[in-house]
Enzyme design. Structure first.
Site, PDB file in Angstrom:
ATOM      1  N   LYS A  38     -17.457   6.223  54.215  1.00 32.96           N
ATOM      2  CA  LYS A  38     -18.505   7.104  54.737  1.00 32.96           C
ATOM      3  C   LYS A  38     -18.506   8.465  54.031  1.00 32.96           C
ATOM      4  O   LYS A  38     -19.579   9.009  53.758  1.00 32.96           O
ATOM      5  CB  LYS A  38     -18.368   7.282  56.244  1.00 32.96           C
ATOM      6  N   THR A  39     -17.327   9.013  53.722  1.00 31.26           N
ATOM      7  CA  THR A  39     -17.284  10.294  53.012  1.00 31.26           C
ATOM      8  C   THR A  39     -17.885  10.133  51.620  1.00 31.26           C
ATOM      9  O   THR A  39     -18.577  11.029  51.116  1.00 31.26           O
ATOM     10  CB  THR A  39     -15.841  10.807  52.908  1.00 31.26           C
ATOM     11  N   ASP A 231     -21.000  14.313  59.830  1.00 32.61           N
ATOM     12  CA  ASP A 231     -19.920  13.330  59.702  1.00 32.61           C
ATOM     13  C   ASP A 231     -19.303  13.101  61.079  1.00 32.61           C
ATOM     14  O   ASP A 231     -19.357  13.967  61.947  1.00 32.61           O
ATOM     15  CB  ASP A 231     -18.877  13.877  58.725  1.00 32.61           C
ATOM     16  N   GLU A 232     -18.695  11.931  61.292  1.00 28.86           N
ATOM     17  CA  GLU A 232     -18.060  11.588  62.574  1.00 28.86           C
ATOM     18  C   GLU A 232     -19.021  11.846  63.733  1.00 28.86           C
ATOM     19  O   GLU A 232     -18.678  12.428  64.763  1.00 28.86           O
ATOM     20  CB  GLU A 232     -16.766  12.402  62.762  1.00 28.86           C
ATOM     21  N   GLN A 262     -15.337   4.001  67.096  1.00 28.11           N
ATOM     22  CA  GLN A 262     -14.272   5.000  67.002  1.00 28.11           C
ATOM     23  C   GLN A 262     -14.568   6.222  67.877  1.00 28.11           C
ATOM     24  O   GLN A 262     -14.028   7.298  67.656  1.00 28.11           O
ATOM     25  CB  GLN A 262     -14.077   5.427  65.545  1.00 28.11           C
ATOM     26  N   ARG A 598      -5.878   2.297  61.000  1.00 28.42           N
ATOM     27  CA  ARG A 598      -5.226   3.316  60.163  1.00 28.42           C
ATOM     28  C   ARG A 598      -4.380   2.659  59.078  1.00 28.42           C
ATOM     29  O   ARG A 598      -4.006   3.305  58.091  1.00 28.42           O
ATOM     30  CB  ARG A 598      -4.298   4.214  61.005  1.00 28.42           C
TER      31      ARG A 598
END
Length: 655
Positions: A38-39, A231-232, A262, A598
């Site tokens: 995504k980044t 973002d997020e 998430q 993770r």
């Protein structure tokens, strides 16, 4: 690979990523699974906009931590350097990549006169806010022992995040605790106003008011920021959503990237509805799903898909990966919490012996109390570790020096005055301090007056330094002029020398701002200290090659080769605080999903049959999450290498 004639910065993007990058105009919702890049999408999208003639300063990207903002800014800058636009004049500015709270600070300082604020308002951190809440409780004639300040602050914080004002909250109060919180809120606001201070939530609340109540300011900012990125996005609360909606204006060029699976911060106001209703709030929105995971092995992705599929309140997506299948998930059942910790430490030691870097190992737990036995086990086995959670800027000596600096810029900050007036000891007692806080300095006489005047002479010299010197020099000056450095040297203990080293590290941190204009530089340093997060602390210590110990919440956004998820017991993970509300149970499942994803190479799951919780030993049932993972993905580790096998592993797991 890029197609013939395709821009080189699109090379290597998959079809979904490419679609998100190329969708320039109008609202775009990018649902990005864990590890799906995504980044990368946001940074490449920024590059694409610049190549299409958009000045970088007209591009705004907002995220949640300084660490995430810094990494995104660095990656965008590097990409623009690698793929410069044909019009090199566009590179005279930079995209604005920041956090929500830092954006609030930026706008409130710029338009401080509109909001009736001082330019150098003080930003209260959590401990400062708790101090003010205790004062407010006492001012409202409530006993802080009867009404827990943290709970009251939490109620006020949550209400602010939902867009409530103190008056509206008071009108809506439907219980006695809410009525108490409403009364305390009014006193709390009065204290902050008298100190020219804002808390974290005010940084958002007043930014919303700036945009909603002052159309000329809003028009200027919507003209300035023509393309918005969030973002997020799943972590946004109602206020953050409203701020971005107002900034988007009529253009609605807003691209939000997030993963509903998430969403793990509802307890601090994150509203899952911001994702679920995006297409309704922004008509004509395009939804793009990033489902390919580049981080984890096939086994880890399969298990995480099995876990999250049980949730109902989500947008359906099946994450996949082209990575290798990888090793099975390790499961260990210990007799007690100490045995579990010893297993984790020794297992981590084995990984380190065969070449795994300690910093590529993370040990996750659901609640902070679990860290104690883990720390003891790592110490006992001489394994380097870093406990995430004790922030650098919250250390006493660091806060003391920064309080001197804040007080020099804002003389009305009573919290800072109370903290440093007798640090180090100057013989200024509580009665004298009270008179100072109440503005009765003229009543002082004799030796007490001399001591107070000496303190204010020190403050005057610090104020002059803060207005003329580089931040690193100001910090050095405060250390000496205040007497803190001399005090720590005179004490000469190991602890005092460690505290002195922390202050020297603060000087190093301050040098990062030495290149800015003086007034702007000092302000930037104080903002950094106030807005620091746990993950930012991890970045600062990234040079330390140590195993990371942290809560699952703190691990969000990070990745490691090996991840241990400990305490997988019913009542602990999922946590027993839950009632029957489905959304809470689904959030615990999302939290476990975050923990699983993770890991890049291998997952290690552990639980204990017996655990001491709040002084009482508890018999545990394995977490219900374990039965949701297919047995073919799991391999039992009986721990016989170290002689601490419980003998119950297989039976309990199959149950």
């Amino acid at each position: 690979m890029s197609e013939p004639g395709e821009a080189p910065y699109l090379t290597g993007l998959n079809d979904a990523q490419k679609a998100a990058v190329l969708a320039m105009e109008g609202p775009v919702l990018v649902l990005a699974g864990a590890g799906s890049g995504k980044t990368r999408v946001i940074t490449h999208r920024i590059v694409h906009l610049v190549h299409r003639g958009v000045p970088p300063h007209a591009i705004l990207a907002v995220t949640f931590t300084n660490k995430a903002a810094s990494e995104m800014r660095e990656r965008a800058t590097a990409l623009l350097a690698k793929y410069p636009p044909s019009d090199r004049a566009l590179l005279d500015s930079a995209p604005v990549v920041t956090t929500f709270h830092a954006l609030g600070v930026r706008l409130l300082r710029e338009f401080h006169d509109v909001m009736g604020l001082r330019r150098h308002f003080t930003i209260l951190d959590r401990s400062d806010s708790l101090r003010a809440i205790k004062q407010a409780l006492e001012a409202a004639q409530y006993n802080p022992k009867e009404f827990e300040p943290r709970r009251i602050l939490g109620m006020i914080s949550r209400a602010k995040g939902d867009g409530f004002t103190a008056l509206r909250f008071k009108d809506a109060a439907s219980s006695y605790p809410e009525e108490v919180a409403a009364t305390v809120w009014e006193k709390y606001d009065a204290i902050l106003a008298s100190e020219h201070a804002l808390d974290f939530d005010d940084l958002l609340g007043k930014t919303y008011r700036l945009l909603s109540e002052h159309p000329p300011v809003r028009d200027a900012l919507t003209a300035r920021y023509r393309y918005l990125h969030v973002d997020e996005y799943q972590d946004t609360n109602r206020l953050q959503f409203d701020i971005m909606r107002l900034l988007a204006g009529e253009r609605n060029n807003i691209c939000v990237v997030g993963d509903i699976d998430q969403n793990i911060y509802s307890w601090r106001g994150a509203d899952i509805k911001n994702v679920l209703t995006f297409e309704r709030e922004f008509p004509g929105a395009r939804t793009i799903i990033l489902a390919e995971n580049y981080r984890s092995t096939g086994i880890i992705i399969a298990a995480s898909n099995e876990i999250i599929a049980k949730n109902k309140n989500r947008i359906e997506k099946e994450v996949f990966t082209n990575n290798k299948i990888g090793e099975k998930i390790s499961l260990f059942a210990a007799m007690g919490g100490g045995d579990e910790a010893d297993y984790v430490a020794r297992s981590a030691a084995d990984l380190i012996k065969v070449g795994t870097a300690p910093s590529e190992i993370a040990v996750l737990y659901r609640t902070n109390f679990q860290s104690r036995v883990l720390e003891e086990a790592f110490l006992r086995n001489a394994i380097p570790y870093q406990l995430l959670g004790t922030k650098f800027f919250e250390r006493k000596e660091v806060k003391d020096v920064l309080s001197y600096l804040r007080l020099s810029l804002n003389p009305d900050s009573q919290g800072d005055l109370g903290r440093v007036v007798n640090e180090p000891a100057r013989g200024i007692g509580k009665v004298t301090l009270l008179k100072l806080l109440e503005g009765r300095r003229e009543e002082l006489s004799g030796s007490v007056r001399e001591k107070v005047e000496s303190f204010y002479t020190i403050m005057q010299s610090i104020t002059e330094a803060a207005k003329s010197e580089r931040p690193s020099e100001v910090i050095k000056f405060i250390m000496k002029r205040s007497g803190i450095e001399g005090m720590l040297k005179d004490e000469g203990t190991e602890e005092s020398l460690e505290r002195l080293e922390n202050l020297r590290e603060l000087v190093s941190v301050a040098t990062r701002y030495d290149g800015l204009p003086v007034e702007e530089a000092v302000t930037a340093l104080l903002e950094r200290a106030a807005l620091e997060s746990d993950q930012d602390e991890l970045k600062d210590k990234s040079e330390a090659d140590a195993v990371r110990l942290m809560t699952v919440h703190a691990a969000k956004g990070l990745e490691f080769e090996h991840v241990y998820i400990t305490g997988l017991e019913e009542g602990l993970f999922p946590h027993e605080r839950l009632d029957d509300a489905r959304i809470d149970r689904e959030e615990e499942r999302r939290l476990f999903y975050v923990a699983l994803t993770r890991a890049k190479h291998q997952l290690h799951l552990t639980y204990a049959h017996l655990r001491t919780v709040y002084g009482s030993q508890r018999v545990n049932v394995p977490s219900s999450f374990l039965s949701d993972i297919s047995p073919e993905h799991v391999q039992l580790d009986e721990g016989r290498r170290w002689g601490n096998s419980s003998g119950y592993e297989t039976t309990i797991y199959l149950d």
